[in-house]
Design a protein around this motif. Sequence first.
Motif, PDB file in Angstrom:
ATOM      1  N   ARG A 679       0.828  -1.211   0.000  1.00 61.12           N
ATOM      2  CA  ARG A 679       0.000   0.000   0.000  1.00 61.12           C
ATOM      3  C   ARG A 679       0.858   1.256   0.000  1.00 61.12           C
ATOM      4  O   ARG A 679       0.579   2.223  -0.722  1.00 61.12           O
ATOM      5  N   GLU A 683       1.652   4.509  -3.014  1.00 61.54           N
ATOM      6  CA  GLU A 683       1.582   5.957  -2.791  1.00 61.54           C
ATOM      7  C   GLU A 683       2.898   6.646  -3.138  1.00 61.54           C
ATOM      8  O   GLU A 683       2.903   7.825  -3.490  1.00 61.54           O
ATOM      9  N   ARG A 712      -5.765  -0.777  -8.139  1.00 56.37           N
ATOM     10  CA  ARG A 712      -5.368   0.605  -7.846  1.00 56.37           C
ATOM     11  C   ARG A 712      -3.948   0.870  -8.351  1.00 56.37           C
ATOM     12  O   ARG A 712      -3.662   1.946  -8.913  1.00 56.37           O
ATOM     13  N   ARG A 716      -2.930   3.623 -11.136  1.00 53.25           N
ATOM     14  CA  ARG A 716      -2.002   4.711 -10.814  1.00 53.25           C
ATOM     15  C   ARG A 716      -0.788   4.718 -11.748  1.00 53.25           C
ATOM     16  O   ARG A 716      -0.223   5.769 -12.035  1.00 53.25           O
ATOM     17  N   TRP A 746     -11.828   1.772  -4.407  1.00 50.26           N
ATOM     18  CA  TRP A 746     -10.404   2.101  -4.590  1.00 50.26           C
ATOM     19  C   TRP A 746     -10.046   2.175  -6.078  1.00 50.26           C
ATOM     20  O   TRP A 746      -9.384   3.107  -6.527  1.00 50.26           O
ATOM     21  N   ALA A 750      -9.082   5.488  -8.417  1.00 49.39           N
ATOM     22  CA  ALA A 750      -7.768   5.586  -9.064  1.00 49.39           C
ATOM     23  C   ALA A 750      -7.894   5.799 -10.569  1.00 49.39           C
ATOM     24  O   ALA A 750      -7.025   6.404 -11.199  1.00 49.39           O
ATOM     25  N   ALA A 785      -6.957   7.309  -0.883  1.00 50.18           N
ATOM     26  CA  ALA A 785      -7.675   6.919  -2.102  1.00 50.18           C
ATOM     27  C   ALA A 785      -8.776   7.901  -2.446  1.00 50.18           C
ATOM     28  O   ALA A 785      -9.191   7.995  -3.609  1.00 50.18           O
TER      29      ALA A 785
END
Length: 809
Positions: A679, A683, A712, A716, A746, A750, A785
């Motif tokens: 996770r 990011e 996600r 991204r 999520w 995204a 998110a």
Amino acid sequence: MGTLRAVKAVYRQDFGEPQPFEREYKGIQKFEPVSRSHEGLIDILQIGRNEAEGYFYYVMELADAAGAERSNGVMESRSDAKGGRPRPSSPTPQHSSTPVSHHPGTPPLHDSKSGLPQRSITPTLHHPNSYVPHTLRHDVKTRGRLPVNECVELALALTGALQHLHEGGLVHRDIKPSNIIFVKGRPKLADIGLVTDAGDSQSIVGTEGYLPPEGPGTPQADLYSLGKVLYEISTGQDRRQFPDLPPELKGWPDSRAFLELNEVELKACARDVVQRYRSAEEMRADLARLQQGRSIRTRRVLEHAGRLAMRTIPLAVVLALLGILAFNLNLKKSGSAALPSERASVFVLPIRASGRVGGPPNPKGNNFDDSLPNRMTDAVIDSLALIEGIRMGPRKSSWVLRDEAECRREVGEKFGHVVTSTLTNSSGELRWQVSLFQSRPERALWSETFTGGTNDILALEQQVITRIASTLGLPILEPTQRLIDQKLTNNLAAYQEWCRATWLLDSNWTRTNYPNVIDALIRALRLDPNFVDAYHVLARLRKDRGVNDQPPREMFPQATSALDESLKIDDSQLGARFELMFLRLADNYDWDAFEAEFERLQRLYPGNHGCWAICNRSLGRINEARVQQALWEQKWPEDLALRYHGPAARYGERQYEAAINMARQWPEMLTDDYYWLARASIETGDYPTALEAIAKDRELGDTMDLRAMLGRAYARMGDREKALAVLAEFEKDSSKQYVQPYFVAWVHAALGQNDEAVAQLEKAVEDRSMAIVHADLGNLRTDPAWDGLRDHPRYQALLKKVGLDVWPK
């Protein structure tokens, strides 16, 4: 046809998965032919199904109206319970199921099918707009506790209905006062949507407080629920207060009759399945004895005395003694039977561990973890309670976090003696230092250290119990010693099952092991129904399933029920109360109640820094959370829970590099470490690391949050096609299993699909997803998110709906 009926429509869309929907439909199909063959079961008149619109329905007979109802100006009426003359029914009927009076000594007239006294009931006219069904819940609310003779009659009718249902191979699974209706004055089991085959344990359903510890699905579980219903209607108290008796009991005109009925309730609701009624027929037989004026209490005293005496006394002497005992008991026309004289009251404080008591448990269950002191405390409490003349205090496991001298002073006001002890493990040798204090005046009666290996636990426990009893001057008779031996053996066997479960959880956890863990915990509870830690972990697992791959609305009530059961045994459990705080917050979004309970528990147990760090994060109190998190990590740096909540704390503050570093620092990478590594890496834009961590975590168990995390990551990093493929998988899966909408959101967010993301979050709120409120799972307010949704009007409305529009709380 001019006749009103009740119709229930059950929609597929209301179920997360198809299985519960189909199970309810099959249950109705099986119940339909049985329903009309007994007066105590609600009649199912027709079943239908509409595949195109996704629902089925069934038509039932209508319950009597509760209170005065008008239809075309006609007032419904009921024969007066005493005089037999029609009278207008009041909004709160006081005699809605009172038996027709008859001359003393004359048996009442009974209906041949239901076993209830016949009543003269006039035809009832209902108006759909004002109709309210007459249920047993309505009677209890409007009348308070019901007379004992009325309770017995109701119970006779309902056990007859259950006997018929069970003989047909079916169980009800949701017996409670609101599911018992009156039709033409007769009680009937209704709301049969959960009826299924006896032994069906595919799902834990029912209503909290009425469920037995082992869950529903068996005839004995139905009898347990009925016992709780009898307790409520005969005492006027909530079923959660069982087995407490009302303080005003002595003033009741039917107190003696109540104490007899209470014997039935106690047996029906015994925690140990072995001690309960084996069948509805057996329970009905006891109720019939009560209606005939015979004593259940006397019979049980005689049976117990007979079992003990037969082992040591010649038969003629036994018969003579039993005759004298029966004569003396029958002389008592009121009040309760005399209790054994109390010679000592004892409170056992939880054993305090000096250092690490146990190592990691292993799959064979013959090693021990750090909950061993709790189990040894339980062994002492349960065994001393079997000795005649001792009144034992309750378990207070979390008092181990409080000052021992303060605890001694507190319990010394109500208990004459207090036991304290410390347990250490030095290279496999246990050293158990035990002290017995007299409370008034306070002084130490004795203090002794018992030693032995981990294979000598039973012997150590027996030595401590014997020493306490001898110091108190209380002998342990041979029959009592046999009971103690069995109790200690079961306690240890239950603990070994617990060790198997915790080994699977902590050392070799995969999602596919979930049933194995559950089975081990259930076996532990069958061996020892007072095993509070097993209840707690069972609740945690059910909560986790509601977080990951099952509908929260289905799993969270099961988790709440398990926690409530454990708190009945030990109301001090901090872990259970912490879990309950969040479960109730997810259920009702009552932040004020959450904050009040959090602050109350923090005052009681200020040293539990991990819990308070999580609560502060969920309330948005970042500075307070940082302080508690730092204290947690300083005082217990090897706590395995930190492998999840340590990185989670950094992630919540958007310190992603710190989260990654903490996830990597553990000696071995387990599922939680990969989880936060993935996770946080998303990011920071380190997608190769994120994808690798997700892949490794999915090898241990492919959960929806991991798949959503993958989607996600794809979105991204710009791989829109793969992200859409993840959404397509979720859409396909939703036809056969529950898909957590929070995680689906999520991926939509995204991809920039804000309306779709908000729609999924709205569903997550309706489903009571824990991730909405829990900071270390997601949190609607803080999860990165949702950064692209902050100005979306529907997102703002959601924040307000769940009480997160003001921040921090």
